[in-house]
Design an enzyme around this catalytic site. Structure first.
Site, PDB file in Angstrom:
ATOM      1  N   PRO A  32       0.748  -0.955   0.562  1.00  0.00           N
ATOM      2  CA  PRO A  32      -0.060  -0.590  -0.149  1.00  0.00           C
ATOM      3  C   PRO A  32       0.626   1.598  -0.174  1.00  0.00           C
ATOM      4  O   PRO A  32       2.056   1.527   0.500  1.00  0.00           O
ATOM      5  CB  PRO A  32      -0.703   0.336   1.045  1.00  0.00           C
ATOM      6  CG  PRO A  32      -0.306  -0.680   1.971  1.00  0.00           C
ATOM      7  CD  PRO A  32       0.477  -1.508   1.240  1.00  0.00           C
ATOM      8  N   GLU A  33       0.722   2.136  -1.034  1.00  0.00           N
ATOM      9  CA  GLU A  33       1.116   3.722  -1.194  1.00  0.00           C
ATOM     10  C   GLU A  33      -0.493   4.307  -0.797  1.00  0.00           C
ATOM     11  O   GLU A  33      -2.135   4.082  -0.865  1.00  0.00           O
ATOM     12  CB  GLU A  33       2.037   3.961  -2.098  1.00  0.00           C
ATOM     13  CG  GLU A  33       3.026   3.456  -2.017  1.00  0.00           C
ATOM     14  CD  GLU A  33       4.200   4.350  -2.853  1.00  0.00           C
ATOM     15  OE1 GLU A  33       3.878   5.809  -2.873  1.00  0.00           O
ATOM     16  OE2 GLU A  33       5.513   4.142  -2.825  1.00  0.00           O
TER      17      GLU A  33
END
Length: 269
Positions: free
Chosen positions: A2-3
DNA sequence: ATCGGGACCTGCTTGC
DNA sequence: TGCAAGCAGGTCCCGA
């Protein structure tokens, strides 16, 4: 995994299933995350209705009638909405069972993520965060002023959550490439007009990735939540040694503050 | 003030 | 084929 774009995509994916539903049980199978999960999480959340799901930086905040819980996905965390009888897999650490027949399942192989109970919506980790990258508060003028006198690399600056949140390693590399700025340049020496281009690039690349996440991750509610959605859009990240799209010269790699950095020595100065 | 490195973990890829 | 090393999208904390 996850960004910020993926965290936002996750928020949009789970929110409709959570909002309005009541939590009938919470199962914490593995409390040893980045920070230990407090027993309060299960005690306080059980029996409460979910009000809304919001996001601050890469934290997801699930607001209940009284209090909230906050989730960070770390490097390998994911959230899925599943039927209550869905089979458990390895690293499925926490379930929030809903009165809708579904549950929210948190999975995190590396356990770099964290889940907190927030009695009053505040938390020390939220206290010194910079502006959201897609907000108006994050402007070229802001970044220019924040950078004056700084003897640090521009890549280090934009990845510093006290300056601006949500710019992870992939998008820092991509935004610098798109704005023609070499990652090693000292932030304090960059002009306002170059910051104009950089801020535009950061916003554009994040917005585009959120859109891409929205299309190809739309099925992440099912069993497989395979990412890789933005990969074909990447111009430099993961492409060290390959030719630059624009000029054909070999992309260079180095480490900046311990993180893999890739740039084009011809296009970025 | 800033940076480097270690810390927290597992899993996948790479190289011998 | 097996095994070890190296690396990964985050981020906090310490010491220099």
């Amino acid at each position: 995994m996850p960004e910020l774009p993926e965290v936002e995509t996750t928020r949009r994916g789970v929110a409709p299933h959570l909002e309005g539903a009541s939590i009938t049980a919470v199962a914490v199978r593995e409390p040893r995350l980045r920070w230990p999960v407090s027993p309060e999480l299960a005690q306080m959340a059980t029996g409460q209705r979910v009000h809304t799901v919001s996001r601050r930086a890469k934290y997801l905040i699930v607001h209940l009638e009284r209090g909230a819980f906050m989730i960070h996905l770390g490097m390998s965390g994911s959230l899925r909405i599943l039927p209550v009888d869905a089979a458990l897999q390895k690293h499925d650490h926490i379930d929030w069972v809903l009165d809708s027949g579904q549950l929210l399942r948190y999975r995190d192989p590396r356990r770099f993520g964290s889940v907190f109970w927030l009695p009053d919506l505040s938390h020390p980790l939220l206290d010194s965060l910079g502006p959201e990258p897609l907000s108006e508060a994050f402007s070229a003028k802001y970044l220019y002023e924040a950078s004056r006198g700084k003897q640090r690399s521009i890549k280090g600056l934009i990845m510093d959550a006290k300056i601006v949140v949500g710019v992870g390693n992939i998008y820092a590399n991509e935004a610098l490439y798109r704005s023609g700025i070499r990652p090693t340049v000292l932030a304090g020496k960059i002009s306002l007009s170059r910051y104009l281009r950089l801020v535009d690039a950061i916003k554009a690349v994040l917005a585009k990735a959120i859109d891409a996440g929205g299309t190809s991750l739309r099925d992440f509610l099912r069993e497989d939540g395979t990412p890789g959605y933005f990969r074909h859009e990447l111009k430099v990240y993961g492409r060290e040694g390959e030719p630059c799209d624009a000029c054909g010269s070999r992309l260079k790699g180095l480490k900046i503050t311990g993180r893999a950095t890739v740039y084009c020595a011809a296009c970025q100065r």
